[in-house]
Design a protein around this motif. Structure first.
Motif, PDB file in Angstrom:
ATOM      1  N   GLY A  50       0.828  -1.190   0.000  1.00 45.48           N
ATOM      2  CA  GLY A  50       0.000   0.000   0.000  1.00 45.48           C
ATOM      3  C   GLY A  50       0.864   1.242   0.000  1.00 45.48           C
ATOM      4  O   GLY A  50       2.087   1.171  -0.148  1.00 45.48           O
ATOM      5  N   THR A  51       0.206   2.359   0.215  1.00 45.03           N
ATOM      6  CA  THR A  51       0.883   3.648   0.268  1.00 45.03           C
ATOM      7  C   THR A  51       0.405   4.378   1.504  1.00 45.03           C
ATOM      8  O   THR A  51      -0.796   4.398   1.791  1.00 45.03           O
ATOM      9  N   THR A  52       1.323   4.972   2.236  1.00 46.49           N
ATOM     10  CA  THR A  52       0.941   5.737   3.418  1.00 46.49           C
ATOM     11  C   THR A  52       0.253   7.031   2.982  1.00 46.49           C
ATOM     12  O   THR A  52       0.359   7.433   1.819  1.00 46.49           O
ATOM     13  N   ASP A 107     -13.152   6.883   1.049  1.00 49.01           N
ATOM     14  CA  ASP A 107     -13.149   8.321   0.768  1.00 49.01           C
ATOM     15  C   ASP A 107     -11.939   8.636  -0.107  1.00 49.01           C
ATOM     16  O   ASP A 107     -11.109   7.769  -0.388  1.00 49.01           O
ATOM     17  N   LYS A 108     -11.827   9.869  -0.487  1.00 54.44           N
ATOM     18  CA  LYS A 108     -10.690  10.336  -1.273  1.00 54.44           C
ATOM     19  C   LYS A 108      -9.462  10.483  -0.381  1.00 54.44           C
ATOM     20  O   LYS A 108      -9.573  10.818   0.805  1.00 54.44           O
ATOM     21  N   ALA A 131      -8.607   3.046  -3.140  1.00 57.00           N
ATOM     22  CA  ALA A 131      -9.131   2.035  -4.062  1.00 57.00           C
ATOM     23  C   ALA A 131      -9.704   0.819  -3.340  1.00 57.00           C
ATOM     24  O   ALA A 131     -10.396  -0.001  -3.942  1.00 57.00           O
ATOM     25  N   GLY A 132      -9.406   0.666  -2.047  1.00 61.23           N
ATOM     26  CA  GLY A 132      -9.953  -0.436  -1.274  1.00 61.23           C
ATOM     27  C   GLY A 132      -9.227  -1.766  -1.431  1.00 61.23           C
ATOM     28  O   GLY A 132      -9.746  -2.803  -1.020  1.00 61.23           O
ATOM     29  N   VAL A 134      -6.478  -2.987   0.121  1.00 62.23           N
ATOM     30  CA  VAL A 134      -6.121  -3.609   1.401  1.00 62.23           C
ATOM     31  C   VAL A 134      -7.388  -4.055   2.123  1.00 62.23           C
ATOM     32  O   VAL A 134      -7.428  -5.140   2.719  1.00 62.23           O
ATOM     33  N   TRP A 135      -8.429  -3.240   2.060  1.00 62.79           N
ATOM     34  CA  TRP A 135      -9.708  -3.622   2.666  1.00 62.79           C
ATOM     35  C   TRP A 135     -10.187  -4.944   2.070  1.00 62.79           C
ATOM     36  O   TRP A 135     -10.597  -5.855   2.782  1.00 62.79           O
ATOM     37  N   LYS A 136     -10.139  -5.061   0.752  1.00 61.16           N
ATOM     38  CA  LYS A 136     -10.578  -6.279   0.076  1.00 61.16           C
ATOM     39  C   LYS A 136      -9.693  -7.457   0.463  1.00 61.16           C
ATOM     40  O   LYS A 136     -10.188  -8.553   0.705  1.00 61.16           O
ATOM     41  N   HIS A 137      -8.394  -7.234   0.519  1.00 60.14           N
ATOM     42  CA  HIS A 137      -7.441  -8.290   0.878  1.00 60.14           C
ATOM     43  C   HIS A 137      -7.798  -8.907   2.233  1.00 60.14           C
ATOM     44  O   HIS A 137      -7.685 -10.113   2.420  1.00 60.14           O
ATOM     45  N   PHE A 138      -8.238  -8.085   3.171  1.00 56.88           N
ATOM     46  CA  PHE A 138      -8.589  -8.563   4.514  1.00 56.88           C
ATOM     47  C   PHE A 138     -10.080  -8.877   4.663  1.00 56.88           C
ATOM     48  O   PHE A 138     -10.532  -9.227   5.746  1.00 56.88           O
ATOM     49  N   GLY A 139     -10.848  -8.714   3.598  1.00 60.69           N
ATOM     50  CA  GLY A 139     -12.272  -9.024   3.646  1.00 60.69           C
ATOM     51  C   GLY A 139     -13.081  -8.051   4.485  1.00 60.69           C
ATOM     52  O   GLY A 139     -14.107  -8.417   5.051  1.00 60.69           O
ATOM     53  N   ILE A 140     -12.648  -6.808   4.553  1.00 59.16           N
ATOM     54  CA  ILE A 140     -13.324  -5.798   5.362  1.00 59.16           C
ATOM     55  C   ILE A 140     -14.491  -5.218   4.567  1.00 59.16           C
ATOM     56  O   ILE A 140     -14.328  -4.813   3.417  1.00 59.16           O
ATOM     57  N   THR A 141     -15.650  -5.160   5.211  1.00 65.77           N
ATOM     58  CA  THR A 141     -16.844  -4.638   4.541  1.00 65.77           C
ATOM     59  C   THR A 141     -17.397  -3.384   5.193  1.00 65.77           C
ATOM     60  O   THR A 141     -18.320  -2.775   4.664  1.00 65.77           O
ATOM     61  N   SER A 142     -16.864  -3.002   6.360  1.00 64.69           N
ATOM     62  CA  SER A 142     -17.327  -1.768   6.998  1.00 64.69           C
ATOM     63  C   SER A 142     -16.204  -1.160   7.823  1.00 64.69           C
ATOM     64  O   SER A 142     -15.340  -1.865   8.338  1.00 64.69           O
ATOM     65  N   GLN A 143     -16.245   0.149   7.921  1.00 64.33           N
ATOM     66  CA  GLN A 143     -15.225   0.883   8.662  1.00 64.33           C
ATOM     67  C   GLN A 143     -15.338   0.651  10.161  1.00 64.33           C
ATOM     68  O   GLN A 143     -16.331   0.127  10.624  1.00 64.33           O
ATOM     69  N   SER A 144     -14.320   1.071  10.824  1.00 64.30           N
ATOM     70  CA  SER A 144     -14.104   0.937  12.267  1.00 64.30           C
ATOM     71  C   SER A 144     -13.954  -0.524  12.671  1.00 64.30           C
ATOM     72  O   SER A 144     -14.389  -0.938  13.718  1.00 64.30           O
ATOM     73  N   THR A 145     -13.287  -1.273  11.809  1.00 67.95           N
ATOM     74  CA  THR A 145     -13.010  -2.682  12.076  1.00 67.95           C
ATOM     75  C   THR A 145     -11.526  -2.834  12.401  1.00 67.95           C
ATOM     76  O   THR A 145     -10.674  -2.255  11.743  1.00 67.95           O
TER      77      THR A 145
END
Length: 177
Positions: A50-52, A107-108, A131-132, A134-145
């Motif tokens: 990813g990118t910081t 978000d942007k 782009a999501g 990392v979220w997809k890689h970990f199977g995250i579907t909602s924030q604050s996880t």
């Protein structure tokens, strides 16, 4: 009838709001029936990049060898902002023994630094995942996880945590055999 439809729409929005969804863990921090929190059979959870938020490259493999906590947040999420004191407390108490990484999404990229400033979480690495991936890689579907990983990169828990729960869950991660 119109009021009933409007009420239904309002309820749907409220119920699908910040911090809700299928990523909650039970009181024991289990990950659900399969225990899976990742990219599928045979894939390594640490095999991501990813990118910081300040534009530097990040390699997930750098997390190997030390327990890690990934905090998936969104810049507009009030629950995420409320969790920040717990993240800061965990960093202060255990930051020398665990790596905590924020993963901003939904978000942007331009909105992400302001959240980091408001939440006062500049001391942790925060990834910009507009782009999501990392979220997809970990199977995250909602924030604050939160996703908790042992030193081998294996998931030990995932879910939504209150600010008060974050330091305790990090301690449990560190105390696990």
């Amino acid at each position: 009838m119109r009021r009933l439809v409007l009420l239904g729409v309002v309820m749907a929005v409220v119920l699908s709001g910040c911090g809700s969804g299928g990523d909650r863990t039970g009181p024991t921090g289990d990950t659900g029936p399969s225990g899976a929190a990742g990219p599928g059979a045979g894939g390594s959870l640490l095999a991501f990049s990813g990118t910081t938020i300040d534009g530097k490259p990040f390699d997930g493999k750098s997390l190997a060898g030390k327990p890690a906590v990934l905090w998936f947040w969104a810049p507009w999420c009030p629950v995420c902002l409320q969790q920040a004191p717990g993240v800061r407390a965990a960093v202060e108490q255990y930051g020398d023994r665990v790596t905590i990484v924020g993963v901003a999404g939904l978000d942007k990229a331009a909105a992400m630094p302001e959240f980091v400033r408001l939440a006062k979480v500049e001391s942790i690495t925060n990834l910009s995942d507009e782009a999501g991936a990392v979220w997809k890689h970990f199977g995250i579907t909602s924030q604050s996880t939160f996703v908790l990983l042992d030193a081998a990169g294996q998931p030990t828990g995932r879910g939504v945590l209150s600010a008060d729960q974050v330091p305790g869950k990090v301690k449990e991660l560190l105390d696990a055999p």
